[in-house]
Write a protein that holds these residues in place. Structure first.
Motif, PDB file in Angstrom:
ATOM      1  N   SER A 118      -2.976  71.421  90.424  1.00  0.00           N
ATOM      2  CA  SER A 118      -3.209  70.528  91.528  1.00  0.00           C
ATOM      3  C   SER A 118      -4.210  71.186  92.427  1.00  0.00           C
ATOM      4  CB  SER A 118      -2.000  70.684  92.157  1.00  0.00           C
ATOM      5  OG  SER A 118      -1.397  71.719  93.052  1.00  0.00           O
ATOM      6  N   LEU A 119      -4.311  72.575  92.512  1.00  0.00           N
ATOM      7  CA  LEU A 119      -5.565  73.235  93.271  1.00  0.00           C
ATOM      8  C   LEU A 119      -6.648  73.132  92.587  1.00  0.00           C
ATOM      9  CD1 LEU A 119      -3.575  76.800  94.033  1.00  0.00           C
ATOM     10  CD2 LEU A 119      -3.409  74.781  95.489  1.00  0.00           C
ATOM     11  N   ILE A 120      -6.780  73.109  91.249  1.00  0.00           N
ATOM     12  CA  ILE A 120      -8.025  73.100  90.453  1.00  0.00           C
ATOM     13  C   ILE A 120      -8.438  71.436  90.777  1.00  0.00           C
ATOM     14  CG2 ILE A 120      -9.073  73.001  88.501  1.00  0.00           C
ATOM     15  CD1 ILE A 120      -7.044  75.149  87.513  1.00  0.00           C
ATOM     16  N   VAL A 121      -7.466  70.491  90.649  1.00  0.00           N
ATOM     17  CA  VAL A 121      -8.176  69.061  90.987  1.00  0.00           C
ATOM     18  C   VAL A 121      -8.607  68.954  92.066  1.00  0.00           C
ATOM     19  CG1 VAL A 121      -7.132  66.579  91.018  1.00  0.00           C
ATOM     20  CG2 VAL A 121      -6.222  68.147  89.034  1.00  0.00           C
ATOM     21  N   ARG A 122      -8.124  69.316  93.088  1.00  0.00           N
ATOM     22  CA  ARG A 122      -8.354  69.152  94.467  1.00  0.00           C
ATOM     23  C   ARG A 122      -9.871  69.890  94.656  1.00  0.00           C
ATOM     24  NH1 ARG A 122      -5.476  69.547 100.737  1.00  0.00           N
ATOM     25  NH2 ARG A 122      -7.500  69.510 101.466  1.00  0.00           N
ATOM     26  N   ALA A 123      -9.789  71.079  94.222  1.00  0.00           N
ATOM     27  CA  ALA A 123     -11.073  71.447  94.169  1.00  0.00           C
ATOM     28  C   ALA A 123     -12.203  71.007  93.544  1.00  0.00           C
ATOM     29  CB  ALA A 123     -10.954  72.968  93.654  1.00  0.00           C
ATOM     30  N   ALA A 124     -12.005  70.269  92.561  1.00  0.00           N
ATOM     31  CA  ALA A 124     -12.948  69.510  91.825  1.00  0.00           C
ATOM     32  C   ALA A 124     -13.298  68.070  92.406  1.00  0.00           C
ATOM     33  CB  ALA A 124     -12.417  69.195  90.437  1.00  0.00           C
ATOM     34  N   ALA A 125     -12.510  67.508  93.231  1.00  0.00           N
ATOM     35  CA  ALA A 125     -12.519  66.541  94.020  1.00  0.00           C
ATOM     36  C   ALA A 125     -13.591  66.837  95.208  1.00  0.00           C
ATOM     37  CB  ALA A 125     -11.512  66.098  94.662  1.00  0.00           C
ATOM     38  N   GLU A 126     -13.750  68.040  95.563  1.00  0.00           N
ATOM     39  CA  GLU A 126     -14.307  68.508  96.879  1.00  0.00           C
ATOM     40  C   GLU A 126     -15.374  69.209  96.791  1.00  0.00           C
ATOM     41  OE1 GLU A 126     -10.088  68.301  99.605  1.00  0.00           O
ATOM     42  OE2 GLU A 126     -11.239  70.234  99.210  1.00  0.00           O
ATOM     43  N   ASN A 127     -15.688  69.381  95.356  1.00  0.00           N
ATOM     44  CA  ASN A 127     -17.033  70.354  95.168  1.00  0.00           C
ATOM     45  C   ASN A 127     -17.621  69.875  93.890  1.00  0.00           C
ATOM     46  OD1 ASN A 127     -16.553  73.082  97.141  1.00  0.00           O
ATOM     47  ND2 ASN A 127     -14.344  72.288  96.157  1.00  0.00           N
ATOM     48  N   ASP A 128     -18.689  70.178  93.872  1.00  0.00           N
ATOM     49  CA  ASP A 128     -19.491  70.096  92.577  1.00  0.00           C
ATOM     50  C   ASP A 128     -19.114  70.773  91.258  1.00  0.00           C
ATOM     51  OD1 ASP A 128     -21.253  68.001  94.028  1.00  0.00           O
ATOM     52  OD2 ASP A 128     -22.326  69.876  94.805  1.00  0.00           O
ATOM     53  N   ARG A 129     -18.848  72.028  91.477  1.00  0.00           N
ATOM     54  CA  ARG A 129     -18.461  72.891  90.399  1.00  0.00           C
ATOM     55  C   ARG A 129     -17.255  73.724  90.886  1.00  0.00           C
ATOM     56  NH1 ARG A 129     -21.588  69.927  88.582  1.00  0.00           N
ATOM     57  NH2 ARG A 129     -23.143  70.095  87.192  1.00  0.00           N
ATOM     58  N   VAL A 130     -16.529  74.154  89.915  1.00  0.00           N
ATOM     59  CA  VAL A 130     -15.253  74.917  90.341  1.00  0.00           C
ATOM     60  C   VAL A 130     -15.144  75.790  89.143  1.00  0.00           C
ATOM     61  CG1 VAL A 130     -12.456  74.972  90.293  1.00  0.00           C
ATOM     62  CG2 VAL A 130     -13.856  72.818  91.033  1.00  0.00           C
ATOM     63  N   VAL A 131     -14.722  77.113  89.970  1.00  0.00           N
ATOM     64  CA  VAL A 131     -14.603  78.188  89.200  1.00  0.00           C
ATOM     65  C   VAL A 131     -13.079  78.672  89.451  1.00  0.00           C
ATOM     66  CG1 VAL A 131     -15.352  80.904  89.011  1.00  0.00           C
ATOM     67  CG2 VAL A 131     -16.922  79.150  89.528  1.00  0.00           C
ATOM     68  N   VAL A 132     -12.504  79.051  88.409  1.00  0.00           N
ATOM     69  CA  VAL A 132     -11.178  79.400  88.153  1.00  0.00           C
ATOM     70  C   VAL A 132     -11.094  81.018  87.890  1.00  0.00           C
ATOM     71  CG1 VAL A 132      -8.844  79.337  87.183  1.00  0.00           C
ATOM     72  CG2 VAL A 132     -10.077  77.180  87.902  1.00  0.00           C
ATOM     73  N   SER A 133     -10.652  81.789  88.757  1.00  0.00           N
ATOM     74  CA  SER A 133     -10.461  83.300  88.053  1.00  0.00           C
ATOM     75  C   SER A 133      -9.201  83.287  87.405  1.00  0.00           C
ATOM     76  CB  SER A 133     -10.560  84.022  89.088  1.00  0.00           C
ATOM     77  OG  SER A 133      -9.499  83.983  90.329  1.00  0.00           O
TER      78      SER A 133
END
Length: 302
Positions: free
Chosen positions: A39-54
């Motif tokens: 859910s965090l990644i999905v939200r990050a992808a909706a609000e940013n052009d690119r998402v990094v997950v550590s």
């Protein structure tokens, strides 16, 4: 989606995105990802052009008797979830990549780390602040996403960002639960079938306490006593703490008055330590629908 293991690779890719004018979101995790992380990644992808997950099990936040070696890991499964959720890059370093052999620099915090989990895990938040600071410097994201289940961590990271002038927006996201109410956690895999059933005493206590507060109860002891009674009725449960604090400062309160409050617990089910909580803002029961108000929601970042 890329999976990389070195700081240099992350920085090279982020710089390339920046040259294109793209925004970057960061989701820090310790791996063994579940629907809460997704859910965090999905939200990050909706609000940013690119998402990094550590994806890094950080050794500096584990005490000597804690579960560093046994902490669950499944990187292949993590990568699949990250790609499905919209991540562009997964950073999966070894400890030697993140910490030099003679590393002796840490990020520490007073006050907010003296209560709740910090009381029984004295080195935990030093490790959290250190590794998150390093990730912020490595990725340089526009936004970073953290779950409300680790509510004290969320408060600590927000304070660290404010105090150290990181130019990053911290976005808190709601707890994701199983259908029966149990908060999703990587440590749920430690539970036997009997313990899994017993663990529902946490969410039952949280829901009961939240209902009392939403109905108008303002005495912290009354709410906490009712929550403890639910947990203590479960033979397999042993309470570490059940407390109500000012959410911004993590200081115990006696009455719910004019500031957002965090009602949090840590409970051992057998040998497994689980946490759960609810957040309540008495000033506003509307807004995003979670009981928060103001320009930025205290739990979901809306």
């Amino acid at each position: 989606m890329q999976a990389v293991t070195t700081i240099a690779e992350v920085r090279e890719q982020v710089k390339a995105w920046r040259r294109e004018g793209l925004t970057v979101g960061l989701v820090p995790t310790m791996g063994f990802l579940h629907e809460g992380h997704k859910s965090l990644i999905v939200r990050a992808a909706a609000e940013n052009d690119r998402v990094v997950v550590s994806d890094f099990v950080n050794p500096t936040q584990f005490g000597p008797t804690e579960d560093l070696e046994s902490y669950p890991r499944d990187f292949e499964r993590d990568c699949k979830l990250c790609e499905e959720a919209g991540a562009a890059l997964v950073f999966h370093p070894e400890p030697s990549e993140m910490y030099a052999p003679n590393a002796c620099t840490y990020v520490n915090m007073d006050e907010l780390t003296h209560e709740l989990c910090g009381l029984t895990r004295p080195i935990h938040f030093r490790g959290v602040c250190t590794v998150v600071s390093k990730l912020f410097h490595i990725v340089c994201p526009d936004r970073a996403y953290f779950g409300q289940k680790d509510a004290q961590q969320l408060a600590v990271i927000r304070r660290m960002v404010r105090d150290l002038n990181f130019d990053i927006q911290i976005v808190g996201c709601p707890i994701i639960r199983e259908e029966d109410g149990l908060a999703k956690s990587s440590r749920n895999t430690y539970l036997s079938a009997e313990e899994r059933t017993a663990a529902l005493c946490l969410s039952r206590a949280v829901f009961a306490g939240q209902k009392m507060v939403e109905a108008g109860e303002r005495d912290a002891k009354t709410v906490l006593d009712a929550m403890r009674a639910i947990i203590e009725a479960e033979p397999l449960a042993k309470i570490d703490y059940v407390k109500m604090v000012d959410f911004e400062n993590i200081v115990q309160i006696e009455k719910i008055e004019n500031v957002p409050v965090l009602c949090a617990m840590a409970v051992y089910i057998g040998k497994t330590r689980l946490i759960d909580n609810f957040i309540y803002d008495p000033a506003e029961d509307a807004g995003c629908g979670c009981g928060c108000s103001g320009d930025s929601c205290c739990c979901c970042g809306a």
